[in-house]
Write an enzyme that holds these catalytic residues in place. Structure first.
Site, PDB file in Angstrom:
ATOM      1  N   TYR A   1      15.643  30.207   6.867  1.00  0.00           N
ATOM      2  CA  TYR A   1      14.535  30.972   7.486  1.00  0.00           C
ATOM      3  C   TYR A   1      14.038  30.724   9.405  1.00  0.00           C
ATOM      4  O   TYR A   1      15.058  29.826   9.695  1.00  0.00           O
ATOM      5  CB  TYR A   1      13.156  30.093   7.532  1.00  0.00           C
ATOM      6  CG  TYR A   1      12.492  30.131   5.682  1.00  0.00           C
ATOM      7  CD1 TYR A   1      12.593  31.334   5.145  1.00  0.00           C
ATOM      8  CD2 TYR A   1      12.785  29.134   5.115  1.00  0.00           C
ATOM      9  CE1 TYR A   1      12.425  31.424   3.847  1.00  0.00           C
ATOM     10  CE2 TYR A   1      12.134  29.048   3.992  1.00  0.00           C
ATOM     11  CZ  TYR A   1      12.314  30.240   2.808  1.00  0.00           C
ATOM     12  OH  TYR A   1      11.830  30.837   1.712  1.00  0.00           O
TER      13      TYR A   1
ATOM     14  N   LYS B   1       1.169  -0.885   0.020  1.00  0.00           N
ATOM     15  CA  LYS B   1      -0.131   0.153   0.165  1.00  0.00           C
ATOM     16  C   LYS B   1       0.591   1.490  -0.216  1.00  0.00           C
ATOM     17  O   LYS B   1       2.212   1.435   0.266  1.00  0.00           O
ATOM     18  CB  LYS B   1      -1.131  -0.330   1.328  1.00  0.00           C
ATOM     19  CG  LYS B   1      -0.260   0.036   2.682  1.00  0.00           C
ATOM     20  CD  LYS B   1      -1.329  -0.154   3.255  1.00  0.00           C
ATOM     21  CE  LYS B   1      -0.220   0.039   5.475  1.00  0.00           C
ATOM     22  NZ  LYS B   1      -1.140  -1.293   6.433  1.00  0.00           N
TER      23      LYS B   1
HETATM   24  C1  LIG Z   1      -0.133  -2.091   6.614  1.00  0.00           C
HETATM   25  C2  LIG Z   1      -0.829  -2.900   6.879  1.00  0.00           C
HETATM   26  C3  LIG Z   1       0.547  -4.327   7.570  1.00  0.00           C
HETATM   27  C4  LIG Z   1       1.542  -4.445   7.135  1.00  0.00           C
HETATM   28  O1  LIG Z   1       2.314  -3.726   9.111  1.00  0.00           O
HETATM   29  P1  LIG Z   1       3.707  -3.225   9.062  1.00  0.00           P
HETATM   30  O2  LIG Z   1       3.871  -3.109  10.057  1.00  0.00           O
HETATM   31  O3  LIG Z   1       4.107  -2.498   7.659  1.00  0.00           O
HETATM   32  O4  LIG Z   1       3.950  -4.485   8.658  1.00  0.00           O
HETATM   33  C5  LIG Z   1      -0.683  -5.825   7.644  1.00  0.00           C
HETATM   34  N1  LIG Z   1      -1.893  -5.518   8.283  1.00  0.00           N
HETATM   35  C6  LIG Z   1      -2.922  -4.439   7.439  1.00  0.00           C
HETATM   36  C7  LIG Z   1      -4.012  -4.519   7.980  1.00  0.00           C
HETATM   37  C8  LIG Z   1      -1.970  -3.873   7.469  1.00  0.00           C
HETATM   38  O5  LIG Z   1      -2.914  -2.029   7.890  1.00  0.00           O
END
Ligand SMILES: *Cc1c(COP(=O)(O)O)cnc(C)c1O
Length: 378
Positions: free
Chosen positions: A275, A34
């Site tokens: 800045y 994702k």
């Molecule tokens: C993002 C996510 C993962 C992966 O999590 P990590 O900590 O990056 O391994 C697994 N399961 C679900 C439902 C997630 O949303």
């Protein structure tokens, strides 16, 4: 001279998948890709982990090859329907799971069309599936809230959801089960045991696949592996556990974030930089200006002293990060030249360490790089 460029090491990615497999030898591994594969590029990352057609054929002939080629993912997990479509349109044929399910019933026919599996975590999703007219049944993962209290069906509602999903002609049988930890990165937090126990109690006897562990579950909680694990950040070589780095678990960073010095300037004692004059020189020194700013995803909240790697050593961030640039204190005797490479994080400077200075986690730094950053695949 290059501006912000993320070098993506696909060998490291495959290595990390093999490490995850070694931690979870009896589970299927769903690679979580994702958010543009945590900033690493959705399609190239999925392709690097996807079994190619000719490999599949080769392996069915010669089974022992599988042992040597265990960097393949059994499936891919995404958070958005649109991410799944990118994978399918890019030629990924492996199973794909929408980790939060579908957001609108309108897409249900398209889930069938593109062979996408969905999580169900609300009554609204269940009712939408029951009401839909689908040409084929849908593969469903029932998400259960075992204690994180973010998404998922309440434990007392699980029997009703199972019963309705099993009775529904639009649902392929058996259904599968998923839950998520809230604190699996804390080695000794009893909530994780309670979540494992509740999950086992609720669905331990069910026929479908059961999945509880994300990265920290894979690395720290053997009891949580069940039929399928869902690692994300570990695949990218970053530690899911606070105060540790990927290398502590045998992981290799996949992303090396690089840029260049676009100016080296002499600053007199007492002069302030950038800045808000946030950093003032306590001696004559040289300041390096790096082509990396919050427009590339480097957080503006980074404090003075955040480590940056230049020519074999760590130098401190000096002054406020701007949109296109940041400044570092190279020291009075520096020999650094315009055009020299700068590494913001990578093998030589773990992203977890940088994140710690900034008050965030490695996940956020790698995921937040912007579309302006060039991704170069190695
Ligand atoms: C993002 C996510 C993962 C992966 O999590 P990590 O900590 O990056 O391994 C697994 N399961 C679900 C439902 C997630 O949303």
């Amino acid at each position: 001279m290059k501006a912000a460029t993320a070098l993506i090491d696909r060998q490291a990615l495959k290595h990390n998948m093999e490490i995850v497999r070694a931690y979870t030898p009896n589970s299927k591994v769903w690679a979580i890709v994702k958010a543009n594969a945590y900033g690493h590029g959705l399609l190239p990352i999925a392709k690097a982990l996807a079994k190619q057609k000719q490999d599949q054929e080769k392996h069915s002939e010669k089974h022992q090859d599988d042992q040597q080629n265990n960097h393949y993912a059994d499936g891919f997990g995404v958070a958005r329907y649109e991410e799944a479509l990118v994978l399918r349109k890019g030629g990924i044929t492996a199973p794909i799971l929408l980790l939060e399910g579908f957001f609108s019933p309108d897409v249900l026919p398209s889930l069938i069309e593109h062979d996408l599996q969905t999580v169900v975590h609300t009554i609204e999703q269940l009712e939408a599936i029951e009401k839909a007219q689908l040409e084929q049944p849908l593969t469903v993962w029932l998400k259960i809230d075992t204690g994180m209290h973010r998404l998922g069906v309440q434990p007392e509602m699980v029997p009703e959801f199972i019963q309705r999903l099993e009775a529904c002609k639009n649902v392929k049988q058996p259904i599968h089960f998923v839950s998520h930890f809230g604190c699996a990165d804390e080695v000794d937090n009893p909530i994780t045991f309670q979540q494992i126990e509740l999950f086992t109690q609720l669905v331990g006897e069910q026929k479908g696949d059961k999945s509880l562990a994300a990265s920290s579950g894979c690395l720290l909680w053997r009891e949580s592996h069940f039929d399928a694990v869902r690692p994300g950040i570990t695949l990218y070589g970053v530690s899911p556990v606070n105060e540790k780095i990927g290398a502590d678990f045998g992981l290799k960073p996949v992303m090396t974030m690089t840029s260049s010095l676009i100016a080296v300037r002499t600053i007199k004692k007492g002069e302030a930089i950038g800045y808000g004059q946030r950093w003032r020189a306590d001696r004559d020194t040289q300041i390096g200006v790096v082509a990396m700013g919050y427009g590339d995803g480097y957080p503006r909240t980074a404090p003075n002293g955040t480590p940056v790697f230049v020519n074999g050593r760590i130098v401190p961030l000096a002054g406020c990060v701007s949109m296109d640039m940041l400044t570092v204190d190279l020291g009075a005797d520096a020999n650094d030249q315009v055009g020299d490479e700068v590494i913001l994080w990578g093998d030589v400077l773990p992203v977890e360490k940088v994140a710690q200075h900034i008050g965030t986690i490695g996940y956020e730094l790698v995921t937040n790089i912007t579309s302006r950053v060039a991704l170069i695949y190695q």
